[in-house]
Design an enzyme around this catalytic site. Sequence first.
Site, PDB file in Angstrom:
ATOM      1  N   PRO A 193       0.827  -1.214   0.000  1.00 31.85           N
ATOM      2  CA  PRO A 193       0.000   0.000   0.000  1.00 31.85           C
ATOM      3  C   PRO A 193       0.857   1.258   0.000  1.00 31.85           C
ATOM      4  O   PRO A 193       1.860   1.348   0.722  1.00 31.85           O
ATOM      5  CB  PRO A 193      -0.806  -0.127   1.304  1.00 31.85           C
ATOM      6  CG  PRO A 193      -0.824  -1.587   1.607  1.00 31.85           C
ATOM      7  CD  PRO A 193       0.475  -2.124   1.109  1.00 31.85           C
ATOM      8  N   GLY A 194       0.475   2.232  -0.817  1.00 33.74           N
ATOM      9  CA  GLY A 194       1.160   3.520  -0.840  1.00 33.74           C
ATOM     10  C   GLY A 194       2.367   3.589  -1.740  1.00 33.74           C
ATOM     11  O   GLY A 194       3.060   4.610  -1.767  1.00 33.74           O
TER      12      GLY A 194
ATOM     13  N   GLY B 286       2.383   3.582  -5.013  1.00 23.10           N
ATOM     14  CA  GLY B 286       2.140   4.380  -6.217  1.00 23.10           C
ATOM     15  C   GLY B 286       1.470   3.641  -7.348  1.00 23.10           C
ATOM     16  O   GLY B 286       1.553   4.066  -8.503  1.00 23.10           O
TER      17      GLY B 286
ATOM     18  N   THR C 279      -1.879   3.168  -7.964  1.00 23.90           N
ATOM     19  CA  THR C 279      -2.987   3.961  -8.502  1.00 23.90           C
ATOM     20  C   THR C 279      -2.470   5.241  -9.167  1.00 23.90           C
ATOM     21  O   THR C 279      -2.993   5.668 -10.205  1.00 23.90           O
ATOM     22  CB  THR C 279      -3.983   4.306  -7.383  1.00 23.90           C
ATOM     23  OG1 THR C 279      -4.404   3.103  -6.740  1.00 23.90           O
ATOM     24  CG2 THR C 279      -5.199   5.027  -7.943  1.00 23.90           C
TER      25      THR C 279
ATOM     26  N   GLU D  39      16.385   3.090  27.381  1.00 21.55           N
ATOM     27  CA  GLU D  39      16.748   3.643  26.071  1.00 21.55           C
ATOM     28  C   GLU D  39      18.259   3.816  25.941  1.00 21.55           C
ATOM     29  O   GLU D  39      18.818   3.653  24.848  1.00 21.55           O
ATOM     30  CB  GLU D  39      16.035   4.983  25.846  1.00 21.55           C
ATOM     31  CG  GLU D  39      14.510   4.907  25.865  1.00 21.55           C
ATOM     32  CD  GLU D  39      13.949   3.921  24.861  1.00 21.55           C
ATOM     33  OE1 GLU D  39      14.610   3.662  23.831  1.00 21.55           O
ATOM     34  OE2 GLU D  39      12.851   3.392  25.110  1.00 21.55           O
TER      35      GLU D  39
ATOM     36  N   HIS E 187      19.707   0.548  24.728  1.00 15.85           N
ATOM     37  CA  HIS E 187      19.595   0.389  23.272  1.00 15.85           C
ATOM     38  C   HIS E 187      20.679   1.183  22.553  1.00 15.85           C
ATOM     39  O   HIS E 187      21.355   0.670  21.641  1.00 15.85           O
ATOM     40  CB  HIS E 187      18.220   0.884  22.793  1.00 15.85           C
ATOM     41  CG  HIS E 187      17.083  -0.032  23.142  1.00 15.85           C
ATOM     42  ND1 HIS E 187      17.076  -1.369  22.830  1.00 15.85           N
ATOM     43  CD2 HIS E 187      15.894   0.225  23.758  1.00 15.85           C
ATOM     44  CE1 HIS E 187      15.940  -1.914  23.246  1.00 15.85           C
ATOM     45  NE2 HIS E 187      15.204  -0.966  23.819  1.00 15.85           N
TER      46      HIS E 187
ATOM     47  N   ASP F   2       9.877  -4.587  21.980  1.00 16.97           N
ATOM     48  CA  ASP F   2      11.187  -5.197  21.710  1.00 16.97           C
ATOM     49  C   ASP F   2      11.079  -6.715  21.659  1.00 16.97           C
ATOM     50  O   ASP F   2      11.635  -7.361  20.760  1.00 16.97           O
ATOM     51  CB  ASP F   2      12.193  -4.791  22.796  1.00 16.97           C
ATOM     52  CG  ASP F   2      12.398  -3.286  22.864  1.00 16.97           C
ATOM     53  OD1 ASP F   2      12.230  -2.631  21.827  1.00 16.97           O
ATOM     54  OD2 ASP F   2      12.711  -2.778  23.954  1.00 16.97           O
TER      55      ASP F   2
END
Length: 638
Positions: A231-232, A234, A236, A453, A456, A527
């Site tokens: 989807p998205g 391009g 169409t 965080e 990570h 995670d």
Amino acid sequence: MINKKIKSKSNFFWIYAVIFAIFLGIFFFKSSLSNPKKIDQDTFFDILSKGEVQKIVVKHKETVLVYLKKNVFFQKNPNTYNNEKKLTSSLLKYEFEIGDLQFFQKKFEDYKKKYNLNTTIDFKNQQEYTITKFFFDYGIFFILLIIFWIFIFRRISATGGGPGSQIFNIGKSKAKLFDENDNVKITFKDVAGLEGAKEEVQEIVDFLKSPNRYTKLGGKIPKGALLIGLPGTGKTLLAKAVAGEAKVPFFSLSGSDFVEMFVGVGASRVRDLFEKAKDKSPCIIFIDEIDAIGRSRGKSSIAGSNDERENTLNQLLTEMDGFETNTNVIVLAATNRSDILDKALLRPGRFDRTIIVDLPELNERKEIFLVHLKRLILSNNVDIDFLAKQTPGFSGADIANICNESALIAARKNRSKIDNQDFIDAIDRIVCGLEKKNKIIKPNEKKRIAYHEAGHATISWLLEHSSPFVKVTIVPRGRTLGAAWYLPEERQLTTVEQMKDEICTLLAGRSAEEIIFKNISTGALNDLERVTKQAQSMVTIFGLNDRIGNVSYYDSTGEDEFNFSKPYSEKTAQIIDEEISKIIKEQSQRAKDILKNNEKKLSILANQLLEKEVLFREDLKQIFGERPFPDEMNEVFN
């Protein structure tokens, strides 16, 4: 001249409508005159004693109709007398119900003798209406009604119908026609990237414009082309560009336009569509989301539930295969679920070409950004190369959304131009959600989030195959309380070491919690979900496990959707579970070992994160020094 004709037809319509309304009013007025008023027996005998009753009629031994004398009736209704002197049969005034007929007759005769009355009594036990009487009473009304509706239907067919005539066009195609009279402004220049897809579609357009160029060598016109992509991407938009470039009639509709609750309507619409296309040949038919009718037949769990959809698909297959080679009609279709399409639909002779529309790569994303940035007012510091590298895995629709969102953010900040930071904020907004500045987080929870965080970020900086670090934040957005941002490398192949480094980076947050706080929390849900899928794909899909070997249980045909049994034994299932658990445990321990060796730097990073809430690549350089491994994306941040 045409306007005058339309106006005259409209005038005649209103004349007929007024005449019909007059006759309808006369009919109901006449009916109202013959509707008697209900009374009780005591009231009747009171009226009878005054000599006002001319006769009574007893119907079916239950109901009595009371007819007044003419002079009495018109004295009580002077308006009726003035306007309806010629009506001689409207003397019926009252009616009432009786119980015992013999008792009523005896009382009636007693009143006649007592007051010397000449009132008569009749009995009606037969059917009240004959065919002749019914025709004279109601026949004219029904004839007028039939004539009026015939006139309405003829007007509908003459004018092509309107909202009220949709029921008569239910079997007609809903395709929208674009031809030389329509100003379709989208061309291939507006479709950035997709060079391979544009080349194949351009060839189809050229074939329709100059077929002799291809047929002189013995080639045949392709029956159809199927655009497949996420989807998205391009699909169409590419079809719209075909409409703008082809300069031939272009029929556009969705697969769901064939679907209707009435039996046979879908097949009828398919027939009507192809009949119109043949009349407009050479032309193109574009069916968006063709999986609405193109799903594989005979795979429904409820027998007979998809008969109508399958009939529509059968008609589509017949029409596509029934084209002659010289009709010059091509069918374009788009779907993001090619795995569920019927094999008969995909065979050569129907859809001869399958055009894959992939997610844009780095250079293609840059081209897409350039297309969407044309209409925006930008500041000088907007780095399109950086934005293209910052958005791996984004589709063309996602990039268009980023450009629009950046304009809204800049306007919200009362800026006259869109800054590079506005684009970064727009990417954050789209990926993680809206920033929640007022979200209440306890100090101990905020500290845990910071260390999570920081874990990570630390592992991603120290591992060779982890994605390049961009920034880390503990500002809550959407459903996330914090996030570490990376710049994933765009690679076509992934090795075992790269997948293990990614798993280790994902497990680093929980590992940091365990090292610092000696316990773990629920904050690692996302995670763990990604880690489990990654390890599972290593074992069951890509054959990257020594114990399972070079075996893949992945089914690219989509048949497993309807197969509820596992493609392996219970013993193999146990081995798979053990190997998935082993991979995750090994990488979790690896993350703990690395973090323990760098615990002091981890704490410095977490404390700075608590103070500033957002840290960037330069901040990590000051804490950890230069990244010990070659970084392909270093030039992005220099």
